[in-house]
Motif scaffolding. Structure first.
Motif, PDB file in Angstrom:
ATOM      1  N   LYS A  27      50.364  31.883  -0.551  1.00  0.00           N
ATOM      2  CA  LYS A  27      50.978  33.058   0.049  1.00  0.00           C
ATOM      3  C   LYS A  27      51.739  33.863  -0.986  1.00  0.00           C
ATOM      4  N   ALA A  28      52.461  33.145  -1.879  1.00  0.00           N
ATOM      5  CA  ALA A  28      53.271  33.845  -2.866  1.00  0.00           C
ATOM      6  C   ALA A  28      52.405  34.588  -3.872  1.00  0.00           C
ATOM      7  N   SER A  29      51.231  34.028  -4.209  1.00  0.00           N
ATOM      8  CA  SER A  29      50.401  34.641  -5.233  1.00  0.00           C
ATOM      9  C   SER A  29      49.333  35.563  -4.644  1.00  0.00           C
ATOM     10  N   GLU A  30      49.302  35.702  -3.339  1.00  0.00           N
ATOM     11  CA  GLU A  30      48.264  36.487  -2.686  1.00  0.00           C
ATOM     12  C   GLU A  30      48.393  37.956  -3.045  1.00  0.00           C
ATOM     13  N   GLN A  31      47.276  38.570  -3.437  1.00  0.00           N
ATOM     14  CA  GLN A  31      47.258  39.991  -3.748  1.00  0.00           C
ATOM     15  C   GLN A  31      46.556  40.730  -2.613  1.00  0.00           C
ATOM     16  N   HIS A  32      47.195  41.796  -2.146  1.00  0.00           N
ATOM     17  CA  HIS A  32      46.615  42.600  -1.076  1.00  0.00           C
ATOM     18  C   HIS A  32      45.927  43.829  -1.641  1.00  0.00           C
ATOM     19  N   LYS A  33      45.017  44.367  -0.848  1.00  0.00           N
ATOM     20  CA  LYS A  33      44.310  45.590  -1.219  1.00  0.00           C
ATOM     21  C   LYS A  33      44.747  46.700  -0.262  1.00  0.00           C
ATOM     22  N   PHE A  34      45.429  47.716  -0.809  1.00  0.00           N
ATOM     23  CA  PHE A  34      45.983  48.814  -0.028  1.00  0.00           C
ATOM     24  C   PHE A  34      45.157  50.078  -0.269  1.00  0.00           C
ATOM     25  N   ALA A  35      44.518  50.590   0.783  1.00  0.00           N
ATOM     26  CA  ALA A  35      43.726  51.819   0.677  1.00  0.00           C
ATOM     27  C   ALA A  35      44.488  52.983   1.306  1.00  0.00           C
ATOM     28  N   THR A  36      44.415  54.151   0.686  1.00  0.00           N
ATOM     29  CA  THR A  36      44.979  55.366   1.256  1.00  0.00           C
ATOM     30  C   THR A  36      43.855  56.393   1.395  1.00  0.00           C
ATOM     31  N   VAL A  81      36.703  55.037   6.584  1.00  0.00           N
ATOM     32  CA  VAL A  81      37.454  53.947   7.205  1.00  0.00           C
ATOM     33  C   VAL A  81      36.518  52.796   7.575  1.00  0.00           C
ATOM     34  N   GLU A  82      35.342  53.112   8.087  1.00  0.00           N
ATOM     35  CA  GLU A  82      34.380  52.058   8.412  1.00  0.00           C
ATOM     36  C   GLU A  82      34.020  51.248   7.159  1.00  0.00           C
ATOM     37  N   ASP A  83      33.824  51.935   6.047  1.00  0.00           N
ATOM     38  CA  ASP A  83      33.521  51.237   4.798  1.00  0.00           C
ATOM     39  C   ASP A  83      34.685  50.340   4.368  1.00  0.00           C
ATOM     40  N   LEU A  84      35.903  50.805   4.554  1.00  0.00           N
ATOM     41  CA  LEU A  84      37.079  50.018   4.171  1.00  0.00           C
ATOM     42  C   LEU A  84      37.221  48.776   5.049  1.00  0.00           C
ATOM     43  N   ILE A  85      36.891  48.902   6.328  1.00  0.00           N
ATOM     44  CA  ILE A  85      36.913  47.736   7.218  1.00  0.00           C
ATOM     45  C   ILE A  85      35.917  46.692   6.716  1.00  0.00           C
ATOM     46  N   SER A  90      43.428  45.105   3.112  1.00  0.00           N
ATOM     47  CA  SER A  90      44.600  44.601   3.834  1.00  0.00           C
ATOM     48  C   SER A  90      45.272  45.683   4.670  1.00  0.00           C
ATOM     49  N   SER A  91      45.251  46.924   4.152  1.00  0.00           N
ATOM     50  CA  SER A  91      45.896  48.013   4.890  1.00  0.00           C
ATOM     51  C   SER A  91      45.174  49.321   4.631  1.00  0.00           C
ATOM     52  N   ILE A  92      45.322  50.221   5.597  1.00  0.00           N
ATOM     53  CA  ILE A  92      44.788  51.582   5.468  1.00  0.00           C
ATOM     54  C   ILE A  92      45.911  52.545   5.807  1.00  0.00           C
ATOM     55  N   ALA A  93      46.304  53.364   4.825  1.00  0.00           N
ATOM     56  CA  ALA A  93      47.206  54.485   5.075  1.00  0.00           C
ATOM     57  C   ALA A  93      46.339  55.731   5.155  1.00  0.00           C
ATOM     58  N   GLU A 103      40.794  57.736  16.227  1.00  0.00           N
ATOM     59  CA  GLU A 103      41.344  56.682  17.081  1.00  0.00           C
ATOM     60  C   GLU A 103      40.432  55.460  17.213  1.00  0.00           C
ATOM     61  N   PRO A 104      39.134  55.618  17.548  1.00  0.00           N
ATOM     62  CA  PRO A 104      38.299  54.425  17.737  1.00  0.00           C
ATOM     63  C   PRO A 104      38.166  53.569  16.484  1.00  0.00           C
ATOM     64  N   VAL A 105      37.951  54.211  15.328  1.00  0.00           N
ATOM     65  CA  VAL A 105      37.740  53.414  14.111  1.00  0.00           C
ATOM     66  C   VAL A 105      39.048  52.780  13.642  1.00  0.00           C
ATOM     67  N   LEU A 106      40.167  53.444  13.879  1.00  0.00           N
ATOM     68  CA  LEU A 106      41.445  52.834  13.516  1.00  0.00           C
ATOM     69  C   LEU A 106      41.764  51.647  14.424  1.00  0.00           C
TER      70      LEU A 106
END
Length: 331
Positions: A27-36, A81-85, A90-93, A103-106
């Motif tokens: 958990k401590a070393s886990e790297q997340h992928k943040f997309a905007t 967004v579909e491609d990112l899913i 880890s997150s989509i901004a 709305e549906p894809v989010l």
């Protein structure tokens, strides 16, 4: 022999204890992928936002990136967004072009455990939080006060939005028109809201059409970052700098030349880099299981004491710029 087994057992215990302390947990070393995801790629506003997302990644050790469609089109944002899913980010901004279309894809993204944060979409449902840099109604009323001051509180004016589906832009204009009707009765809106599709060329063309159709037009409010610049170019070409006032949202890097000539009188903005950083910081807190509370300090200027209303996070982060103070800003 028994003594030897005791020694071996003791060594094993020491090794296990050492491993617990010396080896980082997953958990401590886990790297997340943040997309905007932004409305449009290649726009100076979103280039600036990217700086904030990358700064967040550098400071936290997470992977961060920003992308957008080649034109302002909700269907293209949905595809991204579909491609990112599918990539299991880890997150989509997201800064949605048309919130209802996303709305549906989010919702699908959230169903997959992806943290979803929006900006300029206070009416959107399928997000964890929406981030607004300030109260949109106050910002729009402020535009009208600026325009009225420049026009002597009388005369004809026009308004421009990126899209009729852009929630924030239309909230700005709702408040601006309400302010005019309440406080400046000698001013008159000459046309319905004009759409620029966040495109400087379209803003320019629409402004020229309005200036020809309404020769007494005394002012404009432009909501998309490209609107004041397109309007300013039309005004400059027609030699109307001293006759027609322009205020709205833009950046010094884009509008500076027109502020210098007087084709644009004043711009206001919030720093997109700060919003990019804040959206990702909020996503990180969600992924860590931390709640957002009214009054929280998100660690970025303008967001030191947020207001939380339902899912909407509001800061106090707008900046006014004229020819006189534009040299204070390098973006």
């Amino acid at each position: 022999m028994k003594k030897n087994w005791l020694i071996i057992g003791g060594l094993a215990v020491i090794i296990i204890v050492a491993a617990i302390f010396l080896i980082p947990s997953q958990k401590a070393s886990e790297q997340h992928k943040f997309a905007t995801v932004v409305k449009l790629s290649g726009l100076a506003w979103f280039d600036r936002m990217e700086k904030g997302t990358l700064r967040f990644g550098e400071e936290t050790g997470n992977e961060t990136f920003l992308l957008g469609p080649p034109k302002a089109d909700a269907a293209l944002q949905v595809q991204i967004v579909e491609d990112l899913i599918a990539q299991k980010v880890s997150s989509i901004a997201i800064v949605p072009f048309a919130p209802e279309a996303l709305e549906p894809v989010l919702q699908r993204a959230m169903d997959q455990g992806i943290a979803v944060i929006s900006h300029e979409a206070s009416n959107i449902n399928n997000v964890n939080y929406d981030v607004e840099a300030f109260d949109n109604a106050a910002y729009g009323a402020h535009f009208m006060d600026q325009l009225a001051d420049l026009m002597g509180a009388k005369g004809e004016y026009a308004v421009m939005v990126g899209s009729l589906t852009s929630k924030s832009h239309n909230e700005f204009i709702d408040a601006a028109i309400a302010r005019q009707q309440e406080v400046y009765p000698d001013m008159k809106l000459v046309a319905e809201r004009v759409e620029s599709y966040d495109d400087q060329k379209i803003a320019y063309e629409r402004a020229k059409e309005l200036l020809k159709a309404y020769p007494n037009l005394g002012g404009f409010i432009g909501c998309a970052m490209t609107d004041p610049v397109g309007i300013g170019l039309a005004i400059e070409e027609m030699g109307l700098q001293d006759k027609t006032a322009v205020v709205g949202t833009s950046l010094v890097s884009v509008a500076g030349a027109y502020l210098e000539t007087g084709a644009i009188d004043a711009i206001s903005f919030w720093d997109p880099a700060d919003v990019g950083y804040v959206m990702n910081a909020i996503a990180a807190r969600i992924l860590a299981g931390e709640a957002i509370a009214d009054g929280d300090n998100l660690g970025v200027p303008g967001y030191e004491q947020i207001t939380l209303n339902g899912k909407v996070i509001t800061g106090q982060a707008w900046i006014d710029v004229t020819k006189e103070n534009m040299d204070q800003y390098d973006f």
